[in-house]
Design a protein around this motif. Structure first.
Motif, mmCIF file in Angstrom:
data_model
loop_
_atom_site.group_PDB
_atom_site.id
_atom_site.type_symbol
_atom_site.label_atom_id
_atom_site.label_comp_id
_atom_site.label_asym_id
_atom_site.label_seq_id
_atom_site.Cartn_x
_atom_site.Cartn_y
_atom_site.Cartn_z
ATOM 1 N N THR A 17 -36.479 -47.696 -16.082
ATOM 2 C CA THR A 17 -35.902 -46.625 -16.892
ATOM 3 C C THR A 17 -36.735 -45.351 -16.729
ATOM 4 O O THR A 17 -37.965 -45.417 -16.766
ATOM 5 C CB THR A 17 -35.900 -47.042 -18.377
ATOM 6 O OG1 THR A 17 -35.178 -48.258 -18.507
ATOM 7 C CG2 THR A 17 -35.277 -45.981 -19.247
ATOM 8 N N PRO A 18 -36.087 -44.207 -16.544
ATOM 9 C CA PRO A 18 -36.841 -42.961 -16.402
ATOM 10 C C PRO A 18 -37.684 -42.657 -17.644
ATOM 11 O O PRO A 18 -37.254 -42.896 -18.773
ATOM 12 C CB PRO A 18 -35.754 -41.898 -16.248
ATOM 13 C CG PRO A 18 -34.556 -42.640 -15.791
ATOM 14 C CD PRO A 18 -34.656 -43.999 -16.405
ATOM 15 N N SER A 45 -28.256 -41.524 -14.999
ATOM 16 C CA SER A 45 -27.507 -42.283 -13.995
ATOM 17 C C SER A 45 -28.407 -42.574 -12.801
ATOM 18 O O SER A 45 -29.385 -41.860 -12.566
ATOM 19 C CB SER A 45 -26.259 -41.524 -13.555
ATOM 20 O OG SER A 45 -26.603 -40.233 -13.093
ATOM 21 N N TYR A 46 -28.080 -43.640 -12.093
ATOM 22 C CA TYR A 46 -28.783 -43.964 -10.853
ATOM 23 C C TYR A 46 -27.799 -43.719 -9.732
ATOM 24 O O TYR A 46 -26.690 -44.264 -9.730
ATOM 25 C CB TYR A 46 -29.267 -45.416 -10.857
ATOM 26 C CG TYR A 46 -30.183 -45.722 -9.701
ATOM 27 C CD1 TYR A 46 -31.371 -45.003 -9.516
ATOM 28 C CD2 TYR A 46 -29.883 -46.714 -8.786
ATOM 29 C CE1 TYR A 46 -32.217 -45.268 -8.447
ATOM 30 C CE2 TYR A 46 -30.730 -46.995 -7.733
ATOM 31 C CZ TYR A 46 -31.894 -46.271 -7.565
ATOM 32 O OH TYR A 46 -32.727 -46.539 -6.503
ATOM 33 N N ARG A 106 -28.471 -46.929 -20.304
ATOM 34 C CA ARG A 106 -28.115 -47.205 -21.704
ATOM 35 C C ARG A 106 -29.271 -46.762 -22.607
ATOM 36 O O ARG A 106 -30.421 -46.695 -22.157
ATOM 37 C CB ARG A 106 -27.878 -48.698 -21.902
ATOM 38 C CG ARG A 106 -26.657 -49.226 -21.197
ATOM 39 C CD ARG A 106 -26.482 -50.705 -21.528
ATOM 40 N NE ARG A 106 -25.291 -51.241 -20.927
ATOM 41 C CZ ARG A 106 -25.233 -52.435 -20.334
ATOM 42 N NH1 ARG A 106 -26.306 -53.208 -20.260
ATOM 43 N NH2 ARG A 106 -24.104 -52.856 -19.821
ATOM 44 N N PRO A 107 -28.986 -46.518 -23.887
ATOM 45 C CA PRO A 107 -30.051 -46.098 -24.813
ATOM 46 C C PRO A 107 -31.202 -47.104 -24.929
ATOM 47 O O PRO A 107 -32.336 -46.715 -25.178
ATOM 48 C CB PRO A 107 -29.330 -45.958 -26.164
ATOM 49 C CG PRO A 107 -27.909 -45.693 -25.801
ATOM 50 C CD PRO A 107 -27.673 -46.466 -24.532
ATOM 51 N N ASP A 108 -30.913 -48.390 -24.713
ATOM 52 C CA ASP A 108 -31.977 -49.398 -24.818
ATOM 53 C C ASP A 108 -32.832 -49.504 -23.547
ATOM 54 O O ASP A 108 -33.735 -50.325 -23.462
ATOM 55 C CB ASP A 108 -31.394 -50.771 -25.167
ATOM 56 C CG ASP A 108 -30.538 -51.377 -24.068
ATOM 57 O OD1 ASP A 108 -30.378 -50.754 -22.982
ATOM 58 O OD2 ASP A 108 -30.027 -52.501 -24.271
ATOM 59 N N GLY A 109 -32.531 -48.670 -22.543
ATOM 60 C CA GLY A 109 -33.325 -48.679 -21.321
ATOM 61 C C GLY A 109 -32.767 -49.553 -20.205
ATOM 62 O O GLY A 109 -33.286 -49.557 -19.095
ATOM 63 N N SER A 110 -31.692 -50.265 -20.480
ATOM 64 C CA SER A 110 -31.080 -51.096 -19.441
ATOM 65 C C SER A 110 -30.059 -50.254 -18.656
ATOM 66 O O SER A 110 -29.787 -49.104 -19.001
ATOM 67 C CB SER A 110 -30.410 -52.323 -20.061
ATOM 68 O OG SER A 110 -29.347 -51.929 -20.901
ATOM 69 N N TRP A 111 -29.495 -50.845 -17.626
ATOM 70 C CA TRP A 111 -28.500 -50.168 -16.792
ATOM 71 C C TRP A 111 -27.149 -50.849 -16.918
ATOM 72 O O TRP A 111 -27.066 -52.064 -17.040
ATOM 73 C CB TRP A 111 -28.916 -50.212 -15.324
ATOM 74 C CG TRP A 111 -30.134 -49.415 -15.003
ATOM 75 C CD1 TRP A 111 -31.403 -49.898 -14.823
ATOM 76 C CD2 TRP A 111 -30.217 -48.008 -14.810
ATOM 77 N NE1 TRP A 111 -32.263 -48.877 -14.527
ATOM 78 C CE2 TRP A 111 -31.559 -47.693 -14.509
ATOM 79 C CE3 TRP A 111 -29.292 -46.970 -14.859
ATOM 80 C CZ2 TRP A 111 -32.001 -46.409 -14.260
ATOM 81 C CZ3 TRP A 111 -29.729 -45.679 -14.613
ATOM 82 C CH2 TRP A 111 -31.066 -45.403 -14.315
ATOM 83 N N SER A 112 -26.092 -50.061 -16.861
ATOM 84 C CA SER A 112 -24.722 -50.560 -16.800
ATOM 85 C C SER A 112 -24.179 -50.150 -15.431
ATOM 86 O O SER A 112 -24.049 -48.956 -15.149
ATOM 87 C CB SER A 112 -23.892 -49.929 -17.916
ATOM 88 O OG SER A 112 -22.524 -50.254 -17.749
ATOM 89 N N ARG A 113 -23.881 -51.117 -14.586
ATOM 90 C CA ARG A 113 -23.414 -50.803 -13.231
ATOM 91 C C ARG A 113 -22.061 -50.101 -13.259
ATOM 92 O O ARG A 113 -21.190 -50.425 -14.058
ATOM 93 C CB ARG A 113 -23.312 -52.066 -12.389
ATOM 94 C CG ARG A 113 -24.680 -52.605 -12.019
ATOM 95 C CD ARG A 113 -24.553 -53.647 -10.935
ATOM 96 N NE ARG A 113 -25.857 -54.193 -10.640
ATOM 97 C CZ ARG A 113 -26.450 -54.082 -9.470
ATOM 98 N NH1 ARG A 113 -25.842 -53.480 -8.475
ATOM 99 N NH2 ARG A 113 -27.637 -54.604 -9.263
ATOM 100 N N SER A 114 -21.912 -49.165 -12.353
ATOM 101 C CA SER A 114 -20.659 -48.437 -12.215
ATOM 102 C C SER A 114 -19.586 -49.369 -11.643
ATOM 103 O O SER A 114 -19.875 -50.194 -10.785
ATOM 104 C CB SER A 114 -20.854 -47.250 -11.270
ATOM 105 O OG SER A 114 -19.629 -46.637 -10.982
#
Length: 169
Positions: A44-45, A92-93, A110-118
């Protein structure tokens, strides 16, 4: 006359025994067809690693300097942070491919630091229109020189930090 016919026939037979050069060239090019490497999402950035590079008036854009990677398939991958004038933040990545003037969105932060794939898994042309100018700015000013990547990741990060564009206008 008969000697010429025999010579021509011998030449045709000899040439038919040689490997077909054209077919070999086509096969070599098919093997060299570009393939994208598997994706590995970054950490996470963090605010301390964000480097601003463009402000549209309604949004400001930054790159997470720790996320910039150049892969062996010729792609620059990075985390993009967009903050609206109202304070809304999107992470976004993404990737840019200099060879084709294209971009790709891999995931949303996501706000929790995880990613949601496109759900969209394809490359799109980069637009220079004001609504999406962040990608053309990265391509033209910091990432690409023509169809080639303009240096190593550390050089690109340094260029963005110094706001030293590749092609001064």
């Amino acid at each position: 006359m008969l000697k010429k016919i025999y010579a021509a026939t011998a030449l045709l037979l000899a040439s038919s025994l040689l490997p077909p050069v054209y077919a070999q060239t086509v096969d070599d090019e098919a093997e060299k067809e570009w393939k994208e490497l598997a994706l590995q999402l970054p950490a996470t950035p963090e605010t301390i690693n964000m480097v601003s590079f463009y402000d549209s008036g309604s949004q400001s854009f930054a790159i997470d300097s720790k996320s910039i990677t150049i892969t062996s398939d010729g792609i620059i991958r990075y985390s993009l942070i967009a903050v609206s004038s109202n304070g809304a933040k999107n992470v976004s990545y993404e990737a840019i491919r200099c060879a084709t003037y294209e971009k790709k969105l891999y995931a949303f932060g996501r706000p929790d630091g995880s990613w949601s794939r496109s759900r969209r898994n394809q490359w799109d042309n980069i637009s220079a229109l004001s609504a999406n100018k962040q990608h053309s700015t990265l391509f033209n000013d910091y990432f690409c020189e023509g169809n080639s990547i303009a240096g190593k990741a550390s050089v690109i990060v340094d260029r963005i930090k110094r706001h030293q564009i590749i092609k001064p206008y």
